[in-house]
Each structure stands twice: as C-alpha cells, then as structure tokens.
Write a protein that holds these residues in place. Sequence first.
Motif, PDB file in Angstrom:
ATOM      1  N   HIS A 101       9.405   1.919   6.602  1.00  0.00           N
ATOM      2  CA  HIS A 101       8.336   0.915   6.684  1.00  0.00           C
ATOM      3  C   HIS A 101       7.278   1.163   5.603  1.00  0.00           C
ATOM      4  CE1 HIS A 101       5.729  -2.033   8.614  1.00  0.00           C
ATOM      5  NE2 HIS A 101       4.740  -1.171   8.442  1.00  0.00           N
ATOM      6  N   TRP A 102       6.918   2.421   5.422  1.00  0.00           N
ATOM      7  CA  TRP A 102       5.950   2.781   4.388  1.00  0.00           C
ATOM      8  C   TRP A 102       6.492   2.396   3.015  1.00  0.00           C
ATOM      9  CZ3 TRP A 102       5.103   8.404   2.441  1.00  0.00           C
ATOM     10  CH2 TRP A 102       3.944   8.497   1.698  1.00  0.00           C
ATOM     11  N   ALA A 103       7.777   2.646   2.790  1.00  0.00           N
ATOM     12  CA  ALA A 103       8.404   2.286   1.511  1.00  0.00           C
ATOM     13  C   ALA A 103       8.333   0.777   1.265  1.00  0.00           C
ATOM     14  CB  ALA A 103       9.852   2.773   1.467  1.00  0.00           C
ATOM     15  N   GLU A 104       8.462  -0.015   2.326  1.00  0.00           N
ATOM     16  CA  GLU A 104       8.335  -1.472   2.182  1.00  0.00           C
ATOM     17  C   GLU A 104       6.950  -1.834   1.631  1.00  0.00           C
ATOM     18  OE1 GLU A 104      10.232  -4.326   2.689  1.00  0.00           O
ATOM     19  OE2 GLU A 104      12.001  -3.070   2.961  1.00  0.00           O
ATOM     20  N   HIS A 105       5.914  -1.169   2.139  1.00  0.00           N
ATOM     21  CA  HIS A 105       4.557  -1.430   1.645  1.00  0.00           C
ATOM     22  C   HIS A 105       4.404  -0.972   0.196  1.00  0.00           C
ATOM     23  CE1 HIS A 105       2.532  -2.970   5.229  1.00  0.00           C
ATOM     24  NE2 HIS A 105       3.328  -2.162   5.916  1.00  0.00           N
ATOM     25  N   ILE A 106       5.008   0.147  -0.151  1.00  0.00           N
ATOM     26  CA  ILE A 106       4.951   0.639  -1.533  1.00  0.00           C
ATOM     27  C   ILE A 106       5.659  -0.326  -2.463  1.00  0.00           C
ATOM     28  CG2 ILE A 106       5.746   2.490  -3.071  1.00  0.00           C
ATOM     29  CD1 ILE A 106       5.235   4.428  -0.657  1.00  0.00           C
ATOM     30  N   VAL A 107       6.834  -0.812  -2.082  1.00  0.00           N
ATOM     31  CA  VAL A 107       7.579  -1.777  -2.904  1.00  0.00           C
ATOM     32  C   VAL A 107       6.773  -3.057  -3.065  1.00  0.00           C
ATOM     33  CG1 VAL A 107       9.642  -3.252  -2.959  1.00  0.00           C
ATOM     34  CG2 VAL A 107       9.867  -0.818  -2.415  1.00  0.00           C
ATOM     35  N   GLN A 108       6.144  -3.512  -1.994  1.00  0.00           N
ATOM     36  CA  GLN A 108       5.327  -4.719  -2.079  1.00  0.00           C
ATOM     37  C   GLN A 108       4.192  -4.533  -3.095  1.00  0.00           C
ATOM     38  OE1 GLN A 108       2.975  -5.751   1.390  1.00  0.00           O
ATOM     39  NE2 GLN A 108       3.274  -7.940   1.002  1.00  0.00           N
ATOM     40  N   ALA A 109       3.526  -3.398  -3.060  1.00  0.00           N
ATOM     41  CA  ALA A 109       2.456  -3.121  -4.037  1.00  0.00           C
ATOM     42  C   ALA A 109       3.031  -3.053  -5.450  1.00  0.00           C
ATOM     43  CB  ALA A 109       1.740  -1.823  -3.680  1.00  0.00           C
ATOM     44  N   PHE A 110       4.204  -2.451  -5.604  1.00  0.00           N
ATOM     45  CA  PHE A 110       4.868  -2.379  -6.912  1.00  0.00           C
ATOM     46  C   PHE A 110       5.182  -3.791  -7.420  1.00  0.00           C
ATOM     47  CE2 PHE A 110       8.652  -2.111  -9.608  1.00  0.00           C
ATOM     48  CZ  PHE A 110       8.244  -1.157 -10.532  1.00  0.00           C
ATOM     49  N   GLN A 111       5.664  -4.650  -6.539  1.00  0.00           N
ATOM     50  CA  GLN A 111       5.977  -6.023  -6.928  1.00  0.00           C
ATOM     51  C   GLN A 111       4.735  -6.749  -7.442  1.00  0.00           C
ATOM     52  OE1 GLN A 111       7.680  -7.217  -3.165  1.00  0.00           O
ATOM     53  NE2 GLN A 111       9.790  -6.862  -3.860  1.00  0.00           N
ATOM     54  N   TYR A 138       1.626  -5.196  -8.521  1.00  0.00           N
ATOM     55  CA  TYR A 138       0.897  -4.556  -9.614  1.00  0.00           C
ATOM     56  C   TYR A 138       1.755  -4.179 -10.815  1.00  0.00           C
ATOM     57  CZ  TYR A 138      -2.938  -4.664  -6.407  1.00  0.00           C
ATOM     58  OH  TYR A 138      -3.915  -5.106  -5.550  1.00  0.00           O
ATOM     59  N   ALA A 139       3.015  -3.873 -10.620  1.00  0.00           N
ATOM     60  CA  ALA A 139       3.872  -3.504 -11.756  1.00  0.00           C
ATOM     61  C   ALA A 139       4.674  -4.699 -12.272  1.00  0.00           C
ATOM     62  CB  ALA A 139       4.812  -2.366 -11.365  1.00  0.00           C
ATOM     63  N   LEU A 140       5.140  -5.541 -11.360  1.00  0.00           N
ATOM     64  CA  LEU A 140       5.971  -6.674 -11.763  1.00  0.00           C
ATOM     65  C   LEU A 140       5.175  -7.964 -11.944  1.00  0.00           C
ATOM     66  CD1 LEU A 140       9.103  -6.047  -9.489  1.00  0.00           C
ATOM     67  CD2 LEU A 140       8.707  -5.298 -11.856  1.00  0.00           C
ATOM     68  N   GLY A 141       3.931  -7.969 -11.463  1.00  0.00           N
ATOM     69  CA  GLY A 141       3.070  -9.129 -11.633  1.00  0.00           C
ATOM     70  C   GLY A 141       3.397 -10.306 -10.719  1.00  0.00           C
ATOM     71  N   TRP A 142       4.110 -10.045  -9.632  1.00  0.00           N
ATOM     72  CA  TRP A 142       4.442 -11.127  -8.707  1.00  0.00           C
ATOM     73  C   TRP A 142       3.186 -11.575  -7.964  1.00  0.00           C
ATOM     74  CZ3 TRP A 142       9.501  -9.688  -5.627  1.00  0.00           C
ATOM     75  CH2 TRP A 142      10.533  -9.451  -6.536  1.00  0.00           C
ATOM     76  N   PRO A 143       3.098 -12.870  -7.646  1.00  0.00           N
ATOM     77  CA  PRO A 143       1.979 -13.297  -6.795  1.00  0.00           C
ATOM     78  C   PRO A 143       2.145 -12.687  -5.396  1.00  0.00           C
ATOM     79  CG  PRO A 143       3.479 -15.136  -7.233  1.00  0.00           C
ATOM     80  CD  PRO A 143       3.965 -13.975  -8.043  1.00  0.00           C
ATOM     81  N   THR A 144       1.043 -12.461  -4.726  1.00  0.00           N
ATOM     82  CA  THR A 144       1.072 -11.841  -3.399  1.00  0.00           C
ATOM     83  C   THR A 144       1.990 -12.597  -2.443  1.00  0.00           C
ATOM     84  OG1 THR A 144      -1.168 -11.024  -3.739  1.00  0.00           O
ATOM     85  CG2 THR A 144      -0.382 -11.065  -1.475  1.00  0.00           C
ATOM     86  N   SER A 145       2.012 -13.921  -2.551  1.00  0.00           N
ATOM     87  CA  SER A 145       2.849 -14.724  -1.649  1.00  0.00           C
ATOM     88  C   SER A 145       4.341 -14.486  -1.847  1.00  0.00           C
ATOM     89  CB  SER A 145       2.537 -16.212  -1.829  1.00  0.00           C
ATOM     90  OG  SER A 145       2.839 -16.605  -3.163  1.00  0.00           O
ATOM     91  N   LYS A 146       4.745 -14.008  -3.022  1.00  0.00           N
ATOM     92  CA  LYS A 146       6.164 -13.738  -3.305  1.00  0.00           C
ATOM     93  C   LYS A 146       6.526 -12.267  -3.151  1.00  0.00           C
ATOM     94  CE  LYS A 146       7.134 -17.941  -4.619  1.00  0.00           C
ATOM     95  NZ  LYS A 146       7.741 -18.833  -3.674  1.00  0.00           N
ATOM     96  N   ALA A 147       5.531 -11.385  -3.149  1.00  0.00           N
ATOM     97  CA  ALA A 147       5.765  -9.946  -3.026  1.00  0.00           C
ATOM     98  C   ALA A 147       5.940  -9.617  -1.552  1.00  0.00           C
ATOM     99  CB  ALA A 147       4.603  -9.165  -3.632  1.00  0.00           C
ATOM    100  N   ARG A 148       7.187  -9.426  -1.158  1.00  0.00           N
ATOM    101  CA  ARG A 148       7.483  -9.253   0.267  1.00  0.00           C
ATOM    102  C   ARG A 148       8.199  -7.951   0.573  1.00  0.00           C
ATOM    103  NH1 ARG A 148       9.902 -14.851  -0.332  1.00  0.00           N
ATOM    104  NH2 ARG A 148       8.127 -16.238  -0.110  1.00  0.00           N
ATOM    105  N   GLY A 149       8.210  -7.014  -0.341  1.00  0.00           N
ATOM    106  CA  GLY A 149       8.948  -5.779  -0.115  1.00  0.00           C
ATOM    107  C   GLY A 149      10.434  -6.008  -0.307  1.00  0.00           C
ATOM    108  N   VAL A 150      11.253  -5.095   0.189  1.00  0.00           N
ATOM    109  CA  VAL A 150      12.705  -5.192   0.015  1.00  0.00           C
ATOM    110  C   VAL A 150      13.298  -6.184   1.016  1.00  0.00           C
ATOM    111  CG1 VAL A 150      14.877  -3.909   0.119  1.00  0.00           C
ATOM    112  CG2 VAL A 150      12.863  -2.846  -0.898  1.00  0.00           C
ATOM    113  N   LEU A 151      13.038  -5.982   2.297  1.00  0.00           N
ATOM    114  CA  LEU A 151      13.630  -6.838   3.324  1.00  0.00           C
ATOM    115  C   LEU A 151      12.985  -8.226   3.386  1.00  0.00           C
ATOM    116  CD1 LEU A 151      14.080  -4.262   6.228  1.00  0.00           C
ATOM    117  CD2 LEU A 151      15.831  -5.165   4.695  1.00  0.00           C
ATOM    118  N   GLY A 152      11.725  -8.317   2.994  1.00  0.00           N
ATOM    119  CA  GLY A 152      11.027  -9.594   3.055  1.00  0.00           C
ATOM    120  C   GLY A 152      11.480 -10.595   2.017  1.00  0.00           C
ATOM    121  N   VAL A 153      12.112 -10.144   0.943  1.00  0.00           N
ATOM    122  CA  VAL A 153      12.601 -11.089  -0.073  1.00  0.00           C
ATOM    123  C   VAL A 153      13.745 -11.926   0.500  1.00  0.00           C
ATOM    124  CG1 VAL A 153      13.680 -11.298  -2.343  1.00  0.00           C
ATOM    125  CG2 VAL A 153      11.713  -9.783  -2.038  1.00  0.00           C
ATOM    126  N   PRO A 154      14.804 -11.310   1.061  1.00  0.00           N
ATOM    127  CA  PRO A 154      15.854 -12.154   1.644  1.00  0.00           C
ATOM    128  C   PRO A 154      15.483 -12.742   3.011  1.00  0.00           C
ATOM    129  CG  PRO A 154      16.480  -9.844   1.846  1.00  0.00           C
ATOM    130  CD  PRO A 154      15.201  -9.888   1.046  1.00  0.00           C
TER     131      PRO A 154
END
Length: 190
Positions: free
Chosen positions: A35-45, A47-63
């Motif tokens: 679960h913590w990793a999901e939050h880290i991936v979301q932040a990476f999406q 701040y590192a990838l420049g995704w809008p917050t509405s599209k940054a959903r972590g690993v499981l939230g994308v599909p």
Amino acid sequence: MSTSELARPAGFLGPLNSRWHHRALAVFMVIVIGHWAEHIVQAFQIYALGWPTSKARGVLGVPFPALISSEWLHYGYALVMLVFLWILRHGFAGRSRQWWNLALAIQFWHHIEHLLLFIQAQSGWRLAGQKVPTSIIQLLVPRVELHLFYNTIVTIPMIVAVVLHRRASAAEHELTGCVCGLPKPALAAS
C-alpha cells in the motif's frame, strides 16, 4: 512493562500472537508495504513523470481507477490496518512494542481522517465548504502528499518494530509467547 499490558490474549488471538505471529506479521507487512508503495508510485507519477494528479493512480489504480476514488476502499483499508495494528501488538514486548504502539497511535489519527472523508463522501456534507471530501490536515497539505506522508510515518515505525521484535531477547519472547526470531529447533537425526 506491566504484566497486564502484556497479558496474552485468549481464543484465536492467542495463537495469532504466538505461534502464528510470524506468518500473520509477514502477511500484514507485505500488504502495508504494498500500500505504501502505491503511494510512492503515485507521487513518482506526479513529480517525476509529470502526470496530472487525476491520472496518477499508482500501479493498481491505473487499470482499476475506481480503486483510487472509492472512499469505501480507503476507509476500509484504514480501519483494517488499525484493527490489525491493535490485534498483532500483543506479540510485541519492550522497545518493539513501543515502536508498534507509535505506529498504532499514528494510524488511529490517519483512520480519523479517513472516517471524516468517508462521512463526507456518503453524506454530501463538506468540511469548511470544500468542493470535494477533505480531511482536517488536507486543508493545509494536498491529499496525495498528505497520504504519502501518513503512510510513511505509520510504516517506518512498524518496520523498526518488526526488526527489533525479530531481535528481541528470550525474556521478551517469553512475555508474549511469540516465536518470531527464535532459532528453529534442530531436527533429530534419523
């Protein structure tokens, strides 16, 4: 530490905090760190990838986008985590118990914040006239960053507690009945 504080629970909780504690703790920690990793991936999406917050959903939230928008799921996770922090604490003693209790206290507040979000999502009422469900600290810190912070400050003391628990003295293990970290008995030669 008083004996009442370390009283061994009865029923199903007794074995869960003694002979099954290692397995229960391992499963719980995998879920928590995942679960913590999901939050880290979301932040990476964001701040590192420049995704809008509405599209940054972590690993499981994308599909499965409903996962990230479901207050039922977020509140349910916060509640289950609080319950298991309480249940599994009986297997800890000494310094590991102090760290585990710190995680429990922080998670209690995190749970209150999720309860507030859940109530708003179900009722339509909004804290401080916000347009979306908002927690108290979220009035000061954006939700993505806040929940990454909450999950970090809950997970780190849990990890410290588990490391200390695995290195606990025989006396601490005797207090709890837990077998985590104790050497396995040698098998008799056939």
